[in-house]
Design a protein around this motif. Structure first.
Motif, PDB file in Angstrom:
ATOM      1  N   LEU A   1       0.830  -1.200   0.000  1.00 48.01           N
ATOM      2  CA  LEU A   1       0.000   0.000   0.000  1.00 48.01           C
ATOM      3  C   LEU A   1       0.867   1.255   0.000  1.00 48.01           C
ATOM      4  N   LEU A   2       1.937   1.248   0.777  1.00 51.76           N
ATOM      5  CA  LEU A   2       2.854   2.387   0.810  1.00 51.76           C
ATOM      6  C   LEU A   2       3.508   2.604  -0.555  1.00 51.76           C
ATOM      7  N   ALA A   3       3.891   1.528  -1.231  1.00 53.75           N
ATOM      8  CA  ALA A   3       4.484   1.658  -2.567  1.00 53.75           C
ATOM      9  C   ALA A   3       3.484   2.246  -3.548  1.00 53.75           C
ATOM     10  N   PHE A   4       2.238   1.814  -3.467  1.00 50.88           N
ATOM     11  CA  PHE A   4       1.217   2.354  -4.364  1.00 50.88           C
ATOM     12  C   PHE A   4       0.971   3.830  -4.096  1.00 50.88           C
ATOM     13  N   VAL A   5       0.916   4.222  -2.833  1.00 49.18           N
ATOM     14  CA  VAL A   5       0.695   5.631  -2.494  1.00 49.18           C
ATOM     15  C   VAL A   5       1.882   6.484  -2.933  1.00 49.18           C
ATOM     16  N   CYS A   6       3.097   5.980  -2.726  1.00 49.21           N
ATOM     17  CA  CYS A   6       4.285   6.740  -3.145  1.00 49.21           C
ATOM     18  C   CYS A   6       4.330   6.903  -4.661  1.00 49.21           C
ATOM     19  N   GLU A   7       3.866   5.907  -5.383  1.00 39.30           N
ATOM     20  CA  GLU A   7       3.837   6.013  -6.841  1.00 39.30           C
ATOM     21  C   GLU A   7       2.814   7.048  -7.280  1.00 39.30           C
ATOM     22  N   GLU A   8       1.711   7.138  -6.567  1.00 40.19           N
ATOM     23  CA  GLU A   8       0.673   8.103  -6.936  1.00 40.19           C
ATOM     24  C   GLU A   8       1.100   9.537  -6.655  1.00 40.19           C
ATOM     25  N   VAL A   9       2.101   9.729  -5.821  1.00 41.88           N
ATOM     26  CA  VAL A   9       2.582  11.077  -5.502  1.00 41.88           C
ATOM     27  C   VAL A   9       3.331  11.691  -6.691  1.00 41.88           C
ATOM     28  N   VAL A  10       3.929  10.854  -7.522  1.00 41.09           N
ATOM     29  CA  VAL A  10       4.698  11.337  -8.670  1.00 41.09           C
ATOM     30  C   VAL A  10       3.754  12.044  -9.635  1.00 41.09           C
ATOM     31  N   SER A  11       4.046  13.312  -9.904  1.00 43.40           N
ATOM     32  CA  SER A  11       3.142  14.092 -10.752  1.00 43.40           C
ATOM     33  C   SER A  11       3.631  14.181 -12.192  1.00 43.40           C
ATOM     34  N   GLN A  12       4.947  14.149 -12.416  1.00 47.78           N
ATOM     35  CA  GLN A  12       5.475  14.263 -13.772  1.00 47.78           C
ATOM     36  C   GLN A  12       6.567  13.229 -13.975  1.00 47.78           C
ATOM     37  N   CYS A  13       6.618  12.677 -15.186  1.00 46.78           N
ATOM     38  CA  CYS A  13       7.705  11.765 -15.531  1.00 46.78           C
ATOM     39  C   CYS A  13       7.954  11.877 -17.031  1.00 46.78           C
ATOM     40  N   THR A  14       9.172  11.557 -17.441  1.00 48.34           N
ATOM     41  CA  THR A  14       9.492  11.636 -18.866  1.00 48.34           C
ATOM     42  C   THR A  14       9.251  10.291 -19.551  1.00 48.34           C
ATOM     43  N   LEU A  15       9.725   9.214 -18.969  1.00 45.41           N
ATOM     44  CA  LEU A  15       9.459   7.871 -19.483  1.00 45.41           C
ATOM     45  C   LEU A  15       8.588   7.148 -18.462  1.00 45.41           C
ATOM     46  N   CYS A  16       7.316   7.102 -18.713  1.00 43.00           N
ATOM     47  CA  CYS A  16       6.369   6.643 -17.697  1.00 43.00           C
ATOM     48  C   CYS A  16       6.064   5.150 -17.765  1.00 43.00           C
ATOM     49  N   GLY A  17       6.638   4.425 -18.686  1.00 41.99           N
ATOM     50  CA  GLY A  17       6.338   3.002 -18.813  1.00 41.99           C
ATOM     51  C   GLY A  17       6.682   2.216 -17.563  1.00 41.99           C
TER      52      GLY A  17
END
Length: 105
Positions: free
Chosen positions: A50-66
Motif C-alpha cells: 500500500l505504501l508503494a502504491f501511495v508513493c507512486e501516486e505522488v509522482v506528478s510528472q515523468c518523462t518515461l512513464c512506462g
C-alpha cells in the motif's frame, strides 16, 4: 396457534459459545489460523505494498512513464492479492476453499 410453534424453528435460544462475546462483523475474523510470524509478514506485505502504491501516486510528472505504470500495476496488484489472501485466512471462507490452494497462494 401457539407462539412457540411458530417461532421455534427460526429463533436461536442459545448462541454458539465458540463465537464468544464479539458480535457483528468482528465475529467473522479469526487470526488464529496464521502463526504470529506469518501474521507479521502478511501484515507488513500489505502495508508495504500500500505504501508503494501511495508513493507512486505522488509522482506528478515523468518523462518515461512506462516503468512507473508497471510499478503502479505491480504494487496495486500486490496490495489487492495480499488483502485477499489475508481475508481468506481470517474469515470462514477458509473452510469453503481447498486448503492446498490457499497454502499455495
Amino acid at each position: 396457534m401457539e407462539n412457540g410453534a411458530v417461532y421455534s424453528p427460526t429463533t436461536e435460544e442459545d448462541p454458539d459459545p465458540a463465537r464468544g462475546p464479539r458480535g457483528g462483523l468482528a465475529a467473522y475474523f479469526f487470526l488464529g489460523r496464521l502463526p504470529l510470524h506469518r501474521r507479521v509478514l502478511k501484515g507488513s506485505q500489505l502495508l508495504l505494498s500500500l505504501l508503494a502504491f501511495v508513493c507512486e501516486e505522488v509522482v506528478s510528472q515523468c518523462t518515461l512513464c512506462g516503468g512507473l505504470y508497471f510499478f503502479e500495476f505491480v504494487s496495486c496488484s500486490a496490495f489487492l492479492l495480499s488483502l485477499l489472501i489475508l481475508i481468506v485466512y481470517c474469515t470462514p471462507v477458509y473452510e469453503r476453499v481447498d486448503a492446498a490452494k490457499v497454502r499455495s497462494s
